[in-house]
Write a protein that holds these residues in place. Structure first.
Motif, PDB file in Angstrom:
ATOM      1  N   VAL A  99       0.975  -1.186   0.008  1.00  0.00           N
ATOM      2  CA  VAL A  99      -0.051   0.115   0.071  1.00  0.00           C
ATOM      3  C   VAL A  99       0.943   1.282  -0.111  1.00  0.00           C
ATOM      4  N   PHE A 100       0.650   2.353  -0.747  1.00  0.00           N
ATOM      5  CA  PHE A 100       1.472   3.483  -0.941  1.00  0.00           C
ATOM      6  C   PHE A 100       0.474   4.604  -0.766  1.00  0.00           C
ATOM      7  N   LEU A 101       0.835   5.540  -0.038  1.00  0.00           N
ATOM      8  CA  LEU A 101       0.228   6.616   0.424  1.00  0.00           C
ATOM      9  C   LEU A 101       0.792   7.865  -0.625  1.00  0.00           C
ATOM     10  N   PHE A 102       0.133   8.500  -1.171  1.00  0.00           N
ATOM     11  CA  PHE A 102       0.567   9.700  -2.099  1.00  0.00           C
ATOM     12  C   PHE A 102      -0.244  11.087  -1.836  1.00  0.00           C
ATOM     13  N   SER A 103       0.505  12.016  -1.754  1.00  0.00           N
ATOM     14  CA  SER A 103      -0.244  13.435  -1.727  1.00  0.00           C
ATOM     15  C   SER A 103      -0.046  14.157  -3.090  1.00  0.00           C
ATOM     16  N   CYS A 104      -1.033  14.958  -3.456  1.00  0.00           N
ATOM     17  CA  CYS A 104      -0.724  15.926  -4.384  1.00  0.00           C
ATOM     18  C   CYS A 104      -1.723  17.288  -4.256  1.00  0.00           C
ATOM     19  N   GLY A 105      -0.900  17.997  -3.849  1.00  0.00           N
ATOM     20  CA  GLY A 105      -1.390  19.511  -3.331  1.00  0.00           C
ATOM     21  C   GLY A 105      -2.226  18.985  -2.026  1.00  0.00           C
ATOM     22  N   ASP A 106      -3.663  19.416  -1.884  1.00  0.00           N
ATOM     23  CA  ASP A 106      -4.507  18.966  -1.088  1.00  0.00           C
ATOM     24  C   ASP A 106      -5.138  17.781  -0.938  1.00  0.00           C
ATOM     25  N   HIS A 107      -4.900  17.033  -2.170  1.00  0.00           N
ATOM     26  CA  HIS A 107      -5.274  15.721  -2.175  1.00  0.00           C
ATOM     27  C   HIS A 107      -4.587  14.592  -1.689  1.00  0.00           C
ATOM     28  N   ARG A 108      -5.057  13.493  -1.185  1.00  0.00           N
ATOM     29  CA  ARG A 108      -4.205  12.346  -0.928  1.00  0.00           C
ATOM     30  C   ARG A 108      -5.248  10.992  -1.148  1.00  0.00           C
ATOM     31  N   ARG A 109      -4.273  10.045  -1.484  1.00  0.00           N
ATOM     32  CA  ARG A 109      -4.645   8.712  -1.876  1.00  0.00           C
ATOM     33  C   ARG A 109      -3.998   7.565  -1.528  1.00  0.00           C
ATOM     34  N   GLU A 110      -4.719   6.524  -0.969  1.00  0.00           N
ATOM     35  CA  GLU A 110      -3.746   5.292  -0.930  1.00  0.00           C
ATOM     36  C   GLU A 110      -4.365   4.400  -2.206  1.00  0.00           C
ATOM     37  N   ILE A 111      -3.110   3.577  -2.560  1.00  0.00           N
ATOM     38  CA  ILE A 111      -3.304   2.782  -3.556  1.00  0.00           C
ATOM     39  C   ILE A 111      -2.510   1.565  -3.226  1.00  0.00           C
ATOM     40  N   SER A 112      -3.250   0.328  -3.551  1.00  0.00           N
ATOM     41  CA  SER A 112      -2.528  -1.019  -3.185  1.00  0.00           C
ATOM     42  C   SER A 112      -2.283  -1.680  -4.450  1.00  0.00           C
ATOM     43  N   ILE A 113      -1.112  -2.421  -4.055  1.00  0.00           N
ATOM     44  CA  ILE A 113      -0.745  -3.011  -5.486  1.00  0.00           C
ATOM     45  C   ILE A 113      -0.509  -4.449  -4.918  1.00  0.00           C
ATOM     46  N   THR A 114      -1.266  -5.507  -5.502  1.00  0.00           N
ATOM     47  CA  THR A 114      -0.988  -7.035  -5.311  1.00  0.00           C
ATOM     48  C   THR A 114      -0.678  -7.567  -6.348  1.00  0.00           C
ATOM     49  N   SER A 115       0.423  -8.533  -6.220  1.00  0.00           N
ATOM     50  CA  SER A 115       1.123  -9.386  -7.183  1.00  0.00           C
ATOM     51  C   SER A 115      -0.024 -10.371  -7.466  1.00  0.00           C
ATOM     52  N   ALA A 116      -0.042 -10.574  -9.019  1.00  0.00           N
ATOM     53  CA  ALA A 116      -1.107 -11.798  -9.509  1.00  0.00           C
ATOM     54  C   ALA A 116      -0.239 -12.587 -10.347  1.00  0.00           C
ATOM     55  N   PRO A 117      -1.062 -13.787 -10.923  1.00  0.00           N
ATOM     56  CA  PRO A 117       0.047 -14.628 -11.623  1.00  0.00           C
ATOM     57  C   PRO A 117       0.312 -14.030 -13.037  1.00  0.00           C
ATOM     58  N   ALA A 118      -0.506 -13.090 -13.762  1.00  0.00           N
ATOM     59  CA  ALA A 118      -0.429 -12.517 -14.968  1.00  0.00           C
ATOM     60  C   ALA A 118       0.072 -10.978 -14.755  1.00  0.00           C
ATOM     61  N   GLY A 119       0.320 -10.496 -13.639  1.00  0.00           N
ATOM     62  CA  GLY A 119       0.597  -9.265 -13.545  1.00  0.00           C
ATOM     63  C   GLY A 119       0.482  -8.485 -12.168  1.00  0.00           C
ATOM     64  N   MET A 120      -0.653  -7.735 -11.865  1.00  0.00           N
ATOM     65  CA  MET A 120      -0.894  -6.819 -10.695  1.00  0.00           C
ATOM     66  C   MET A 120      -2.143  -6.646 -10.517  1.00  0.00           C
ATOM     67  N   ILE A 121      -2.722  -6.579  -9.397  1.00  0.00           N
ATOM     68  CA  ILE A 121      -4.139  -5.981  -9.220  1.00  0.00           C
ATOM     69  C   ILE A 121      -3.994  -4.671  -8.374  1.00  0.00           C
ATOM     70  N   ALA A 122      -4.398  -3.541  -8.823  1.00  0.00           N
ATOM     71  CA  ALA A 122      -4.217  -2.136  -8.330  1.00  0.00           C
ATOM     72  C   ALA A 122      -5.641  -2.026  -7.829  1.00  0.00           C
ATOM     73  N   GLY A 123      -5.581  -1.353  -6.407  1.00  0.00           N
ATOM     74  CA  GLY A 123      -6.611  -1.005  -5.839  1.00  0.00           C
ATOM     75  C   GLY A 123      -6.853   0.486  -5.202  1.00  0.00           C
ATOM     76  N   LEU A 124      -7.782   1.234  -5.861  1.00  0.00           N
ATOM     77  CA  LEU A 124      -7.838   2.642  -5.584  1.00  0.00           C
ATOM     78  C   LEU A 124      -9.342   2.973  -5.478  1.00  0.00           C
ATOM     79  N   GLU A 125      -9.646   3.610  -4.053  1.00  0.00           N
ATOM     80  CA  GLU A 125     -10.853   4.174  -3.846  1.00  0.00           C
ATOM     81  C   GLU A 125     -11.980   3.053  -3.818  1.00  0.00           C
ATOM     82  N   GLY A 126     -11.656   1.879  -3.537  1.00  0.00           N
ATOM     83  CA  GLY A 126     -12.609   0.798  -3.187  1.00  0.00           C
ATOM     84  C   GLY A 126     -13.000   0.033  -4.716  1.00  0.00           C
ATOM     85  N   SER A 127     -12.188   0.280  -5.820  1.00  0.00           N
ATOM     86  CA  SER A 127     -12.258  -0.535  -6.905  1.00  0.00           C
ATOM     87  C   SER A 127     -10.974  -1.012  -7.237  1.00  0.00           C
TER      88      SER A 127
END
Length: 654
Positions: A496-524
């Motif tokens: 899980v990475f936490l990034f900020s940009c100006g006044d905005h902030r988001r958490e993005i999760s990256i999960t390894s998968a057999p054919a690449g990765m699964i990225a999670g952001l804002e519930g999807s």
């Protein structure tokens, strides 16, 4: 022709002159201060000589050191470039006394045009149109104030010596005149050693159009069309173009004749520029003559096919101008954008620092880059913070403008604040697009140019996180399970990475998968395949592929994508509370400089935003205001004291 010349300058103009000299078989000698020992112009020269410490007054402004370096190197001529001593009559005379050819006009011509007041009087005698104003020698502030009232507001206070927008203020009301005059005199004294002023009527919605002139030692004189330099900030040019949009052939010839009359009045030789203010009705008035090559000369070269530096060298060596030097008409259209290390959002505050990445646009026949630095070089606080000039050419203005937008979008600069994104917004404004030009364009389009940054799109957050994931993997030791897939014991391999940009902030999760990765952001979540190397990143999604260049700069990740540019900061969650704390009063020096003035008395109670002091840095004055309502307990530096980057300037009590 000369076999060796010394270039008494630095940065992009020194590199530009070297390129022409090399093509002509002329050896070049660079000069450098201690701050420029490893600079690009030094690396490119055939020979280089030290001329003193970093401050310009101890190096590039020392005529004796420059002449000594030229003689010691065996150079036969000196090219002054622009800025520094390029319009200094005493330097031209010192070169001549030493038996060196000064690649510029005669000292008398420099001296005649060096004083704006004296030049105005001379132009009046020559029949060149003048802006109504006061150009006299009596500098009593009360007299200048009376003259301003007689001329009628708004007026322009302008330093009699020098240029570059220094020592210049527009004044709209009588009650503001004294403070503006004092600021102009301070700035002019610091920049030119001369605080004499002139006062002129301020032409509302003026265009700034200049004529390139060229003369030889045989009495020949020609003009090489015009440039429109109306787009300015703080009276300094930002964008230039040639020919001027909407210029009728008759008006071009009238302005060209006036420019030649001005140049002949002082016996001009070499390349020079006569600058005019043009009112909305088309009337034009002499403003000044720059007795040197101009920063914006490349746009003239683009529409004429000439190398003005080559003709400077030829004329200085005694050659006459050919009768067919000037083409019958401009060829196509050219635009120039000046890339600066500065922060437009902070009043165009100059910046200093290392260019961690500097990737120019891909080479093209219609593109020219005049740069004074390479990737890894440092923009120092001692000189003008120009990085490079982007110049494009097209069959017409529409094509040139499209190419400028393309070139700006392809440029990558990381490591310090720049005006790159600002320039991209500027060339996209409706006013510039339709050539509705005047010197107030930036102020008129302020809301578009300085609009608050919107939240980055989902794709940009995702690209920042994927770039960080790749960096973590590449940084892991070979053979480590972290290198392979972000392995975890008894858990999903999610990061899980936490990034900020100006006044905005988001958490993005990256999960390894057999054919690449699964990225999670804002519930999807979304499946992602990752490609690319170096700064290039390609994220393959089920329905499309995202492409971007992503650069690391400390904790920052700069994403250059198809939809724009975003700067993300990687936040350590354990320190996030600390990173959100107040960073201070805002009364620290933003860069090295000199305390120029105290604007309030110690002990004064002030409202938020009240101007407190003036800091002189990078050849400009910067006013620093109160960060909140409070009291100025004391100033930590006296007027005239040197100030270092980060020094607290004021004891301020909220």
């Amino acid at each position: 022709m000369f076999d060796k010349i010394l270039i008494a300058n630095r940065g992009e103009i020194a590199c530009r002159i070297m390129a022409t000299a090399r093509r002509m078989g002329v050896a070049t000698v660079a000069v450098y201060s201690d701050a420029d020992a490893g600079a690009r112009h030094v690396r490119q020269a055939d020979e280089a000589r030290r001329i003193g410490p970093a401050p310009a007054r101890d190096s590039y402004l020392r005529a004796d050191a420059l002449v000594e370096a030229a003689l010691a190197s065996g150079a036969r001529a000196v090219h002054p470039g622009y800025g520094f001593l390029s319009e200094n009559a005493a330097f031209a005379e010192a070169c001549e006394r030493a038996g060196l050819v000064f690649i510029g006009p005669p000292a008398d011509a420099i001296r005649a045009m060096g004083s704006k007041s004296a030049a105005k009087a001379l132009m009046e005698q020559a029949g060149v149109p003048l802006t109504p104003g006061y150009h006299g020698s009596d500098q009593d502030p009360a007299l200048l104030a009376r003259e301003a009232a007689r001329i009628g507001y708004p007026v322009l206070i302008k330093a009699s010596a020098g240029g570059g927008g220094k020592g210049m203020r527009r004044v709209d009301r009588d009650e503001d005149f004294d403070a503006a005059l004092a600021a102009c005199k301070r700035e002019a004294a610091a920049a030119f050693g001369d605080d004499r002023m002139l006062v002129e009527r301020y032409v509302l919605r003026p265009r700034h159009i200049e004529i390139q002139v060229f003369g030889d030692r045989h009495g020949n004189m020609v003009h090489l069309f015009e440039r429109d330099c109306s787009v300015q900030r703080r009276h300094q040019k930002v964008l230039e173009e040639a020919p001027a949009p909407g210029m009728a052939a008759g008006r071009r010839e009238a302005m060209g004749r006036a420019a030649i009359d001005a140049a002949r009045a002082v016996g001009y030789v070499g390349a020079g520029t006569v600058e005019f203010i043009v009112d909305p009705d088309g009337g034009f008035y002499f403003m000044e003559m720059n007795t040197r090559l101009q920063v914006e000369h490349p746009v003239t070269e683009m529409i004429t096919g000439l190398d003005l530096v080559e003709w400077q060298l030829r004329v200085a060596s005694g050659e006459p101008l050919p009768q067919d030097l000037r083409p019958p008409a401009p060829s196509g259209h050219a635009l120039e954008a000046r890339l600066y290390a500065e922060d437009p959002g902070q009043g165009f505050l100059p910046a200093a620092g290392r260019l961690r990445y500097f990737v120019p646009p891909p080479a093209a026949p219609w593109l020219r880059l005049d740069a004074g630095v390479d990737q890894g070089d440092t923009i120092t606080p001692h000189y003008d913070p120009m990085i490079a000039k982007l110049v494009v050419h097209g069959a017409d203005r529409r094509e040139a403008l499209a190419r400028m937008r393309q070139a700006l979008s392809a440029c990558r600069i990381v490591g310090l604040p720049t005006n790159l994104a600002f320039l991209s917004r500027l060339v996209a404004t409706p006013s510039f697009d339709r050539a509705d030009l005047d010197t107030g364009l930036i102020e008129r389009e302020h809301d578009k140019l300085f609009a608050p940054d919107a939240a980055p799109p989902r794709e940009a957050w995702l690209l920042a996180a994927l770039a960080q994931m790749r960096h973590v993997a590449e940084a892991a030791p070979a053979g480590s399970p972290w290198h392979a897939d972000g392995w975890r014991l008894n858990a999903d391999a999610a990061t899980v990475f936490l990034f900020s940009c100006g006044d905005h902030r988001r958490e993005i999760s990256i999960t390894s998968a057999p054919a690449g990765m699964i990225a999670g952001l804002e519930g999807s979540t979304v499946a992602v395949g990752l490609r690319g190397e170096g700064s290039r990143l390609e994220a393959v999604l089920p329905d499309r592929t995202l492409r971007a260049d992503v650069y690391r700069d400390g904790a920052r990740r700069i994403v250059y994508g198809d939809g724009g540019t975003w700067t993300f900061t990687l936040v350590d969650p354990l320190l996030a509370w600390e990173q959100g704390q107040d960073a201070g009063t805002g009364l620290a020096a933003p860069m090295p400089g000199r305390m120029a003035a105290h604007l309030v008395a110690p002990g004064a109670r002030v409202a938020a935003g009240t101007p407190l002091l003036v800091l002189e840095a990078m050849k400009m004055e910067h006013t620093i205001g109160a960060p909140a309502d409070g009291r100025v307990k004391a100033f930590r530096f006296a007027v005239g004291d040197a100030v270092n980057d980060g020094d607290e300037l004021v004891d301020f009590e909220t």
